[in-house]
Motif scaffolding. Structure first.
Motif, short mmCIF file in Angstrom:
data_model
loop_
_atom_site.label_atom_id
_atom_site.label_comp_id
_atom_site.label_asym_id
_atom_site.label_seq_id
_atom_site.Cartn_x
_atom_site.Cartn_y
_atom_site.Cartn_z
N THR A 101 -3.51 7.58 11.08
CA THR A 101 -3.10 7.64 9.67
C THR A 101 -1.63 8.05 9.57
OG1 THR A 101 -5.35 8.27 9.12
CG2 THR A 101 -3.69 8.63 7.43
N GLY A 161 0.56 5.30 11.12
CA GLY A 161 0.63 4.10 10.29
C GLY A 161 1.44 4.31 9.02
N GLU A 162 1.17 5.43 8.34
CA GLU A 162 1.90 5.70 7.09
C GLU A 162 3.40 5.85 7.36
OE1 GLU A 162 -1.68 8.00 4.63
OE2 GLU A 162 0.13 9.12 5.14
N GLU A 212 4.93 2.35 8.47
CA GLU A 212 5.04 1.41 7.35
C GLU A 212 6.17 1.83 6.42
OE1 GLU A 212 1.37 -0.21 5.59
OE2 GLU A 212 2.24 0.22 3.63
N ASN A 213 6.21 3.12 6.11
CA ASN A 213 7.27 3.62 5.22
C ASN A 213 8.65 3.48 5.87
OD1 ASN A 213 8.83 6.46 4.33
ND2 ASN A 213 8.03 5.19 2.68
N TRP A 215 -2.64 -3.63 1.58
CA TRP A 215 -2.86 -2.48 0.68
C TRP A 215 -4.25 -2.54 0.04
CZ3 TRP A 215 2.63 -3.79 -1.43
CH2 TRP A 215 3.59 -3.25 -0.59
N ARG A 219 -6.70 -1.36 2.55
CA ARG A 219 -6.62 0.10 2.65
C ARG A 219 -7.39 0.77 1.51
NH1 ARG A 219 -1.09 0.58 4.61
NH2 ARG A 219 -0.36 1.66 2.76
N SER A 268 -8.48 1.29 7.70
CA SER A 268 -7.29 1.99 8.18
C SER A 268 -6.38 0.99 8.87
CB SER A 268 -7.74 3.10 9.13
OG SER A 268 -6.72 4.02 9.28
N TYR A 273 -2.18 -0.63 8.74
CA TYR A 273 -0.79 -0.45 8.26
C TYR A 273 0.02 -1.61 8.81
CZ TYR A 273 -2.81 4.09 7.42
OH TYR A 273 -3.63 5.08 6.99
N THR A 303 4.14 -3.11 9.94
CA THR A 303 5.57 -2.92 10.10
C THR A 303 6.19 -4.31 10.13
OG1 THR A 303 7.31 -1.85 11.40
CG2 THR A 303 5.47 -2.80 12.65
N LEU A 336 0.61 -5.72 12.35
CA LEU A 336 -0.37 -4.78 11.82
C LEU A 336 -0.69 -3.71 12.85
CD1 LEU A 336 -0.43 -7.02 9.78
CD2 LEU A 336 -2.92 -7.10 9.91
#
Ligand code: 2P0
Length: 321
Positions: free
Chosen positions: A235, A238-239, A242-243, A274, A277, A282, A284, A286, A295
């Motif tokens: 988590t 991934g978060e 991605e951010n 999204w 999600r 789970s 994410y 890039t 992914l």
């Protein structure tokens, strides 16, 4: 590096890598010194294989890519020959380079990363330098920044370094293995991208007014992702990844003239991820300097993701086949 004529054909093989925290911007263009550290995962089985021979007769470098001889005016050939200038034992000969990519060239799948990593391995073999991977990472960086990370399997961290001469700017492998960790390649378009990374990041550094926020954020993300890898915390990984990618793209979009690598299908895929999600999956993504998505997920999500994206190419970097 001793400059005696190499006597044998050298061989090198290197994987592509996907940055989870990105490299975007140079503090030194000639030496490929980055404004920030970055962290990547290498994809086994996708990359470059290169044979290199020194021929002691006059001539221009003979470079072939995927079975095709490139003209010396071709942009890849020019860049490669300029890099080989660092290593020519004399001006009375030339290099023959035969290279094969198992990924589409220049489609945002980091072929320059595996390309320059394989090339320095081939040089090391041909010249019998016996350099360490850390030293080879530094040399690969001179060819293409992201190539510094392609000397290693698994996760690698490229230290931005502090010195002006770049001697402390190289990548190192992270020791962690994560057998359940998956990277899914979602190809939107494999055409050659209109603007290469080298020019794109330079324009961003020069004209993007929000760029100054990037190096600090990127440095922070590298540390968060490294800890998430240690904790096997998908988590957080991934978060953060991605951010980080979206923040890099925000700097590109706010460059002038704007740099937007996304296509309509890229954005549709983001919305799909999204939505997945929101349904409890789970997963994410890039993205790099191209329209394709990568992914990030664990093995347990593989069936659901293959159902959502039938063309997804799933790679498990740590799974021995
Ligand atoms: C990365 N990219 O960290 C970032 C994310 C593209 C977007 O590294 O000028 O081909 O050869 O040092 O290494 C692509 O940039 O640029 C890249 P050069 P490079 O993977």
């Amino acid at each position: 590096i001793p400059h005696k004529n190499p006597v044998k054909t050298g061989f090198g093989i290197a994987p592509v890598n996907i940055a989870l925290s990105k490299y975007w911007g140079k503090r030194d263009v000639a030496l490929n010194l980055p404004t920030n550290s970055s962290l990547s995962i290498s994809l086994p089985g996708l990359g470059t294989q290169t044979h290199l021979t020194w021929l002691p007769t006059l001539g221009q470098d003979a470079i072939s890519l995927n079975g095709q001889r490139l003209s010396s005016e071709h942009k890849f050939a020019k860049r490669l020959s300029a890099f080989l200038d660092f290593f020519r034992p004399n001006l009375a000969g030339h290099f023959q380079v035969i290279t094969h990519n198992s990924v589409p060239t220049a489609a945002g799948l980091a072929s320059s990363a595996s390309g320059y990593a394989a090339l320095v391995l081939a040089l090391n073999d041909a010249f019998e330098w016996q350099l360490s991977l850390q030293q080879l990472s530094l040399l690969a960086r001179l060819g293409s920044g992201s190539a510094s990370r392609s000397l290693f399997p698994g996760f690698a961290r490229w230290h931005k370094g502090k010195q002006d001469n770049g001697m402390d700017s190289y990548a190192e492998a992270l020791p962690e293995s994560w057998p359940e960790f998956c990277v899914g390649l979602l190809e939107i378009d494999i055409q050659e991208k209109p603007l290469g990374s080298t020019a794109g990041m330079q324009k961003t550094v020069e004209t993007c007014e929000i760029y100054q926020a990037w190096p600090e954020k990127a440095e922070k993300d590298v540390n968060i992702i490294q800890k998430a890898i240690q904790n096997k915390d998908l988590t957080t990984l991934g978060e953060t990844a991605e951010n980080n990618a979206l923040t890099m793209h925000a700097t590109m979009i706010s460059t002038w003239p704007p740099i937007l690598y996304w296509q309509a299908e890229s954005v549709a895929a983001m919305h799909q991820i999204w939505a997945l999600r929101n349904q409890g999956h789970s997963v994410y993504f890039t993205m790099d300097a191209g329209p394709n998505l990568k992914l990030l997920f664990l093995e347990t999500e593989k069936p659901a993701l293959l159902q959502a994206f039938p063309n997804l190419k799933v790679i498990q970097p740590f799974k021995v086949i």
